[in-house]
Design a protein around this motif. Sequence first.
Motif, PDB file in Angstrom:
ATOM      1  N   ASP A   1       0.808  -1.224   0.000  1.00  0.00           N
ATOM      2  CA  ASP A   1       0.000   0.000   0.000  1.00  0.00           C
ATOM      3  C   ASP A   1       0.839   1.270   0.000  1.00  0.00           C
ATOM      4  OD1 ASP A   1       0.959  -0.347   2.569  1.00  0.00           O
ATOM      5  OD2 ASP A   1      -0.911   0.278   3.548  1.00  0.00           O
TER       6      ASP A   1
ATOM      7  N   GLU B   1      -3.271  -5.298  -6.354  1.00  0.00           N
ATOM      8  CA  GLU B   1      -4.061  -6.525  -6.249  1.00  0.00           C
ATOM      9  C   GLU B   1      -3.721  -7.285  -4.972  1.00  0.00           C
ATOM     10  OE1 GLU B   1      -3.528  -8.839  -9.779  1.00  0.00           O
ATOM     11  OE2 GLU B   1      -4.420  -7.321 -11.092  1.00  0.00           O
TER      12      GLU B   1
ATOM     13  N   LYS C   1      -5.195  -5.479  -2.004  1.00  0.00           N
ATOM     14  CA  LYS C   1      -6.637  -5.744  -1.942  1.00  0.00           C
ATOM     15  C   LYS C   1      -6.911  -7.125  -1.351  1.00  0.00           C
ATOM     16  CE  LYS C   1     -10.750  -6.117  -4.896  1.00  0.00           C
ATOM     17  NZ  LYS C   1     -11.265  -6.060  -6.295  1.00  0.00           N
TER      18      LYS C   1
ATOM     19  N   GLU D   1      -8.931  -8.229   2.035  1.00  0.00           N
ATOM     20  CA  GLU D   1     -10.058  -9.177   1.956  1.00  0.00           C
ATOM     21  C   GLU D   1      -9.872 -10.325   2.925  1.00  0.00           C
ATOM     22  OE1 GLU D   1     -10.276 -10.456  -2.059  1.00  0.00           O
ATOM     23  OE2 GLU D   1     -11.211  -8.612  -2.807  1.00  0.00           O
TER      24      GLU D   1
END
Length: 205
Positions: free
Chosen positions: A168, A192, A195, A199
Amino acid sequence: MDWEVVNADELYQIADEAKVPVIVMEPLRGGVLCNLPQKAKDKLKQECPNDTQASFGLRWVAGRQRVFTILSGMSNLQQLKENIDTFVNYKAITEKEEKVAHDIAQIIQSGGAISCTACKYCMEVCPRGINIPAIFGLYNMFKGNTAPNASFMFVYNYNALDESTRADKCIKCGLCSKNCPQSLDIPKLLAEVDKKVKEVEKSME
């Protein structure tokens, strides 16, 4: 894999210089290194026909001089017997086998969800010092791991990275991609992975 991807060699060097004994957990990556890709299996069988995937991995770990104890999880009696046999009849890792281990790590890395070879050329130009090979290596191991604790291990190991070097922190300058021999769209892939980490963390709450 940690040696090649997550800078475990540097951490080991610190412990070695301080003469601190090393205890190794998950020497076979929770079983991941006992389920090698076919190309890596063929490489091991050709170069080290007397080794199983597990025995080769354990011998490699035991070959680090400062290693004091290896904590290897086992699921059945056969695995227990195999591990005992590996150390009762222990044979030190050879220079040739060190090269085989390196080649296998490269095969696993390049054959993962992200075809990164951990060359680290991207890190030479990253202005934020993001540990790109480590991030991609952890993600690849996560994607190829069917063990029940795969999600936990992915998040745990990812969060063990220095916060300033995580995905990030990418500013999407693109310098890394220009320096990548695999022509990877690294900023997109980092997004990706970031993310996916979020998740997985959310699913574990």
